[in-house]
Write a protein that holds these residues in place. Structure first.
Motif, PDB file in Angstrom:
ATOM      1  N   ARG A  33       0.848  -1.206   0.000  1.00 42.21           N
ATOM      2  CA  ARG A  33       0.000   0.000   0.000  1.00 42.21           C
ATOM      3  C   ARG A  33       0.881   1.253   0.000  1.00 42.21           C
ATOM      4  O   ARG A  33       0.603   2.219  -0.704  1.00 42.21           O
ATOM      5  CB  ARG A  33      -0.935  -0.004   1.197  1.00 42.21           C
ATOM      6  CG  ARG A  33      -2.097  -0.960   1.055  1.00 42.21           C
ATOM      7  CD  ARG A  33      -3.092  -0.837   2.205  1.00 42.21           C
ATOM      8  NE  ARG A  33      -4.130  -1.833   2.073  1.00 42.21           N
ATOM      9  CZ  ARG A  33      -4.180  -2.968   2.769  1.00 42.21           C
ATOM     10  NH1 ARG A  33      -3.261  -3.238   3.678  1.00 42.21           N
ATOM     11  NH2 ARG A  33      -5.164  -3.827   2.577  1.00 42.21           N
ATOM     12  N   LEU A  37       1.200   4.185  -2.813  1.00 42.44           N
ATOM     13  CA  LEU A  37       1.135   5.617  -2.488  1.00 42.44           C
ATOM     14  C   LEU A  37       2.325   6.366  -3.071  1.00 42.44           C
ATOM     15  O   LEU A  37       2.189   7.451  -3.624  1.00 42.44           O
ATOM     16  CB  LEU A  37       1.100   5.816  -0.972  1.00 42.44           C
ATOM     17  CG  LEU A  37      -0.241   5.704  -0.287  1.00 42.44           C
ATOM     18  CD1 LEU A  37      -0.075   5.777   1.221  1.00 42.44           C
ATOM     19  CD2 LEU A  37      -1.176   6.795  -0.759  1.00 42.44           C
ATOM     20  N   VAL A  40       1.993   6.546  -6.914  1.00 44.75           N
ATOM     21  CA  VAL A  40       0.922   7.487  -7.262  1.00 44.75           C
ATOM     22  C   VAL A  40       1.429   8.923  -7.101  1.00 44.75           C
ATOM     23  O   VAL A  40       1.201   9.779  -7.964  1.00 44.75           O
ATOM     24  CB  VAL A  40      -0.341   7.231  -6.403  1.00 44.75           C
ATOM     25  CG1 VAL A  40      -1.316   8.392  -6.494  1.00 44.75           C
ATOM     26  CG2 VAL A  40      -1.016   5.928  -6.818  1.00 44.75           C
ATOM     27  N   ASN A  44       1.686  11.640 -10.037  1.00 49.80           N
ATOM     28  CA  ASN A  44       0.984  12.921  -9.903  1.00 49.80           C
ATOM     29  C   ASN A  44       1.944  14.091 -10.030  1.00 49.80           C
ATOM     30  O   ASN A  44       1.628  15.097 -10.664  1.00 49.80           O
ATOM     31  CB  ASN A  44       0.230  12.986  -8.577  1.00 49.80           C
ATOM     32  CG  ASN A  44      -1.027  12.148  -8.585  1.00 49.80           C
ATOM     33  OD1 ASN A  44      -1.642  11.936  -9.622  1.00 49.80           O
ATOM     34  ND2 ASN A  44      -1.409  11.660  -7.428  1.00 49.80           N
ATOM     35  N   GLY A  49      -1.074  11.986 -13.363  1.00 45.58           N
ATOM     36  CA  GLY A  49      -2.212  11.558 -12.565  1.00 45.58           C
ATOM     37  C   GLY A  49      -3.521  12.166 -13.011  1.00 45.58           C
ATOM     38  O   GLY A  49      -4.583  11.723 -12.630  1.00 45.58           O
ATOM     39  N   LEU A  61      -3.341   4.113 -12.068  1.00 42.86           N
ATOM     40  CA  LEU A  61      -3.550   4.917 -10.864  1.00 42.86           C
ATOM     41  C   LEU A  61      -4.951   4.699 -10.306  1.00 42.86           C
ATOM     42  O   LEU A  61      -5.138   4.630  -9.087  1.00 42.86           O
ATOM     43  CB  LEU A  61      -3.311   6.398 -11.153  1.00 42.86           C
ATOM     44  CG  LEU A  61      -1.874   6.800 -11.476  1.00 42.86           C
ATOM     45  CD1 LEU A  61      -1.793   8.291 -11.779  1.00 42.86           C
ATOM     46  CD2 LEU A  61      -0.926   6.422 -10.357  1.00 42.86           C
ATOM     47  N   GLN A  62      -5.923   4.597 -11.176  1.00 41.13           N
ATOM     48  CA  GLN A  62      -7.295   4.347 -10.721  1.00 41.13           C
ATOM     49  C   GLN A  62      -7.387   2.985 -10.052  1.00 41.13           C
ATOM     50  O   GLN A  62      -8.005   2.840  -8.996  1.00 41.13           O
ATOM     51  CB  GLN A  62      -8.281   4.444 -11.889  1.00 41.13           C
ATOM     52  CG  GLN A  62      -9.723   4.276 -11.480  1.00 41.13           C
ATOM     53  CD  GLN A  62     -10.151   5.288 -10.423  1.00 41.13           C
ATOM     54  OE1 GLN A  62      -9.837   6.467 -10.505  1.00 41.13           O
ATOM     55  NE2 GLN A  62     -10.846   4.818  -9.406  1.00 41.13           N
ATOM     56  N   ARG A  65      -5.822   3.199  -6.568  1.00 39.41           N
ATOM     57  CA  ARG A  65      -6.690   3.832  -5.574  1.00 39.41           C
ATOM     58  C   ARG A  65      -7.741   2.852  -5.061  1.00 39.41           C
ATOM     59  O   ARG A  65      -8.046   2.810  -3.869  1.00 39.41           O
ATOM     60  CB  ARG A  65      -7.339   5.076  -6.157  1.00 39.41           C
ATOM     61  CG  ARG A  65      -6.357   6.209  -6.364  1.00 39.41           C
ATOM     62  CD  ARG A  65      -7.006   7.452  -6.964  1.00 39.41           C
ATOM     63  NE  ARG A  65      -5.996   8.429  -7.296  1.00 39.41           N
ATOM     64  CZ  ARG A  65      -5.568   8.687  -8.530  1.00 39.41           C
ATOM     65  NH1 ARG A  65      -6.083   8.065  -9.558  1.00 39.41           N
ATOM     66  NH2 ARG A  65      -4.627   9.585  -8.729  1.00 39.41           N
ATOM     67  N   THR A  66      -8.282   2.063  -5.952  1.00 37.13           N
ATOM     68  CA  THR A  66      -9.303   1.087  -5.579  1.00 37.13           C
ATOM     69  C   THR A  66      -8.706  -0.038  -4.736  1.00 37.13           C
ATOM     70  O   THR A  66      -9.216  -0.353  -3.659  1.00 37.13           O
ATOM     71  CB  THR A  66      -9.967   0.498  -6.842  1.00 37.13           C
ATOM     72  OG1 THR A  66     -10.557   1.561  -7.587  1.00 37.13           O
ATOM     73  CG2 THR A  66     -11.021  -0.534  -6.492  1.00 37.13           C
ATOM     74  N   ARG A  68      -5.859  -0.236  -3.083  1.00 38.39           N
ATOM     75  CA  ARG A  68      -5.270   0.209  -1.822  1.00 38.39           C
ATOM     76  C   ARG A  68      -6.292   0.277  -0.704  1.00 38.39           C
ATOM     77  O   ARG A  68      -5.977   0.057   0.462  1.00 38.39           O
ATOM     78  CB  ARG A  68      -4.653   1.603  -1.999  1.00 38.39           C
ATOM     79  CG  ARG A  68      -3.178   1.619  -2.048  1.00 38.39           C
ATOM     80  CD  ARG A  68      -2.595   3.004  -1.973  1.00 38.39           C
ATOM     81  NE  ARG A  68      -3.264   3.900  -1.064  1.00 38.39           N
ATOM     82  CZ  ARG A  68      -3.908   5.006  -1.436  1.00 38.39           C
ATOM     83  NH1 ARG A  68      -3.977   5.366  -2.694  1.00 38.39           N
ATOM     84  NH2 ARG A  68      -4.482   5.779  -0.542  1.00 38.39           N
ATOM     85  N   SER A  69      -7.526   0.594  -1.057  1.00 43.86           N
ATOM     86  CA  SER A  69      -8.561   0.779  -0.042  1.00 43.86           C
ATOM     87  C   SER A  69      -9.205  -0.534   0.411  1.00 43.86           C
ATOM     88  O   SER A  69      -9.929  -0.541   1.401  1.00 43.86           O
ATOM     89  CB  SER A  69      -9.642   1.727  -0.564  1.00 43.86           C
ATOM     90  OG  SER A  69     -10.325   1.143  -1.645  1.00 43.86           O
TER      91      SER A  69
END
Length: 107
Positions: A33, A37, A40, A44, A49, A61-62, A65-66, A68-69
């Motif tokens: 994770r 980060l 990403v 960015n 990004g 990147l999308q 984000r998904t 990682r959560s």
């Protein structure tokens, strides 16, 4: 800041020839994770990004984000599967950042 070589080591810990021990799953998930980060943030900072960056980087990147959560599943096989997906995504994103000359190649 974690060196990119250490990120490559995290990838190898999951996608190498030997599976990590179940007792290490939580720690490895947190490292991956963190790796996501970091990548990403690099993308960015390079301007990839947003909507006008490299389309593949934006897609990765999308996904980052998904993924990682998502919490690590309690079932060990499912957890290992998620670790592999995370490590694969870290690998794909790192490779794409190298291909687009955002980062230098990692040894």
């Amino acid at each position: 800041m974690k060196p990119l070589e250490a990120i490559a080591d995290d990838i190898g810990d999951v996608l190498g020839e030997q599976d990590p021990r179940e007792s290490e799953f939580g720690e490895i998930a947190e490292r991956l994770r963190g790796d996501l980060l970091r990548l990403v943030a690099i993308a960015n900072a390079a301007g990839d990004g947003g909507g006008d960056g490299d389309a593949e980087v934006c897609r990765l990147l999308q996904r980052a984000r998904t993924l990682r959560s998502e919490a690590l599943p309690d079932d060990s096989r499912q957890a290992l599967g998620q670790l592999r997906r995370m490590a694969g995504l870290v690998n794909d994103l790192l490779e794409r950042l190298v291909e687009t000359n955002i980062v230098k190649e990692v040894a």
